[in-house]
Scaffold this motif. Structure first.
Motif, PDB file in Angstrom:
ATOM      1  N   ARG A   1       5.411   8.821   8.699  1.00  0.00           N
ATOM      2  CA  ARG A   1       4.186   9.065   7.917  1.00  0.00           C
ATOM      3  C   ARG A   1       2.972   8.439   8.610  1.00  0.00           C
ATOM      4  N   TRP A   2       3.110   7.215   9.130  1.00  0.00           N
ATOM      5  CA  TRP A   2       1.988   6.543   9.776  1.00  0.00           C
ATOM      6  C   TRP A   2       1.588   7.252  11.062  1.00  0.00           C
ATOM      7  N   GLU A   3       2.579   7.705  11.823  1.00  0.00           N
ATOM      8  CA  GLU A   3       2.279   8.475  13.045  1.00  0.00           C
ATOM      9  C   GLU A   3       1.460   9.711  12.706  1.00  0.00           C
ATOM     10  N   GLU A   4       1.935  10.449  11.697  1.00  0.00           N
ATOM     11  CA  GLU A   4       1.254  11.701  11.332  1.00  0.00           C
ATOM     12  C   GLU A   4      -0.176  11.430  10.861  1.00  0.00           C
TER      13      GLU A   4
ATOM     14  N   ILE B   1       0.816  -1.218   0.000  1.00  0.00           N
ATOM     15  CA  ILE B   1       0.000   0.000   0.000  1.00  0.00           C
ATOM     16  C   ILE B   1       0.850   1.269   0.000  1.00  0.00           C
ATOM     17  N   PHE B   2       1.882   1.284   0.837  1.00  0.00           N
ATOM     18  CA  PHE B   2       2.707   2.495   0.974  1.00  0.00           C
ATOM     19  C   PHE B   2       3.973   2.453   0.132  1.00  0.00           C
ATOM     20  N   GLY B   3       4.378   1.252  -0.301  1.00  0.00           N
ATOM     21  CA  GLY B   3       5.644   1.130  -1.025  1.00  0.00           C
ATOM     22  C   GLY B   3       6.839   1.413  -0.134  1.00  0.00           C
ATOM     23  N   MET B   4       6.700   1.116   1.156  1.00  0.00           N
ATOM     24  CA  MET B   4       7.758   1.375   2.132  1.00  0.00           C
ATOM     25  C   MET B   4       7.933   0.166   3.038  1.00  0.00           C
ATOM     26  N   GLU B   5       9.098   0.073   3.658  1.00  0.00           N
ATOM     27  CA  GLU B   5       9.320  -0.959   4.668  1.00  0.00           C
ATOM     28  C   GLU B   5       8.639  -0.510   5.962  1.00  0.00           C
ATOM     29  N   PRO B   6       7.892  -1.393   6.612  1.00  0.00           N
ATOM     30  CA  PRO B   6       7.145  -0.984   7.807  1.00  0.00           C
ATOM     31  C   PRO B   6       8.017  -0.542   8.974  1.00  0.00           C
ATOM     32  N   ASP B   7       9.279  -0.992   9.015  1.00  0.00           N
ATOM     33  CA  ASP B   7      10.146  -0.574  10.120  1.00  0.00           C
ATOM     34  C   ASP B   7      11.063   0.585   9.741  1.00  0.00           C
ATOM     35  N   SER B   8      10.831   1.184   8.564  1.00  0.00           N
ATOM     36  CA  SER B   8      11.666   2.317   8.142  1.00  0.00           C
ATOM     37  C   SER B   8      11.217   3.592   8.861  1.00  0.00           C
ATOM     38  N   PRO B   9      12.156   4.487   9.160  1.00  0.00           N
ATOM     39  CA  PRO B   9      11.779   5.761   9.792  1.00  0.00           C
ATOM     40  C   PRO B   9      10.788   6.557   8.945  1.00  0.00           C
ATOM     41  N   GLU B  10      10.905   6.450   7.609  1.00  0.00           N
ATOM     42  CA  GLU B  10      10.008   7.194   6.716  1.00  0.00           C
ATOM     43  C   GLU B  10       8.563   6.732   6.894  1.00  0.00           C
ATOM     44  N   PHE B  11       8.365   5.415   6.903  1.00  0.00           N
ATOM     45  CA  PHE B  11       7.000   4.922   7.084  1.00  0.00           C
ATOM     46  C   PHE B  11       6.491   5.266   8.474  1.00  0.00           C
TER      47      PHE B  11
END
Length: 199
Positions: free
Chosen positions: A185-188, A172-182
């Motif tokens: 973004r998920w927190e926000e 869905i996000f095209g990101m690793e779930p444990d990456s700081p970027e994800f």
């Protein structure tokens, strides 16, 4: 034909022989958390927990009364840990993000919970305490037409999803779930979602 000779069992070092009870309990609990998170209650073996802790498996019976007692102690420890960050005086969105950060820092609790759900290993049938959400609803942090039980389930799912369904995060996000970027973004987004639930 002879089989491969077994390695001789290593004699414990002097400091290992003098393990104090609290340290032994800590080592067993840490090992149990790892084993239960990886294999679930049914799949985790007492011997594997003891081996991971570097201790005799008889100590599990001695300190916890067996595998079930060890499992229940992990649940008790979680409740104690939860008290360290579950502050009813902070805004709801901040509280949910605290749970999210805790799950990201140590995902084993979520994994253990997933195993419980998949295998039916439920030891505590006590209903969830929704009194804080009812209070927050009265104070306007949760819309009047929302069921606090439904909101609680939504929050649990949102906090658990990155650990329980990492493949969905990637898709869905095209990101690793444990990456700081994800995580940022998920927190926000989770903060925004929770705020939108207010009246």
């Amino acid at each position: 034909m002879q089989g491969t000779p077994k390695k001789p069992r290593r004699a414990p070092a002097p400091e290992e022989r003098k393990l104090d009870p609290e340290r032994s309990r800590r080592l067993l609990l840490e090992a149990a958390k790892e084993e239960f998170a990886q294999k679930g209650y049914a799949g985790a073996r007492v011997q594997d927990i003891a081996d991971r802790a570097g201790l005799n498996k008889q100590l599990i019976n001695y300190y916890f009364g067996g595998k079930e007692g060890l499992y229940k102690e992990l649940g008790r420890q979680w409740l104690e840990h939860e008290e360290s960050f579950n502050d009813p005086t902070i805004p709801l969105d901040e509280l949910i993000v605290r749970y999210l950060r805790d799950a990201a820092a140590d995902p084993r609790g979520i994994r253990l919970n997933c195993w419980r759900g998949l295998t039916g290993d439920v030891w505590d049938d006590a209903p969830e305490d929704l009194s804080d959400l009812h209070r927050r609803q009265t104070e306007g942090e949760l819309a009047d037409d929302l069921d606090p039980a439904a909101a609680m389930l939504l929050f649990v799912a949102a906090v658990s999803a990155p650990v329980a369904m990492p493949h969905a995060v990637r898709r869905i996000f095209g990101m690793e779930p444990d990456s700081p970027e994800f995580q940022q973004r998920w927190e926000e987004q989770l903060r925004r979602i929770v705020r939108h639930l207010a009246s």
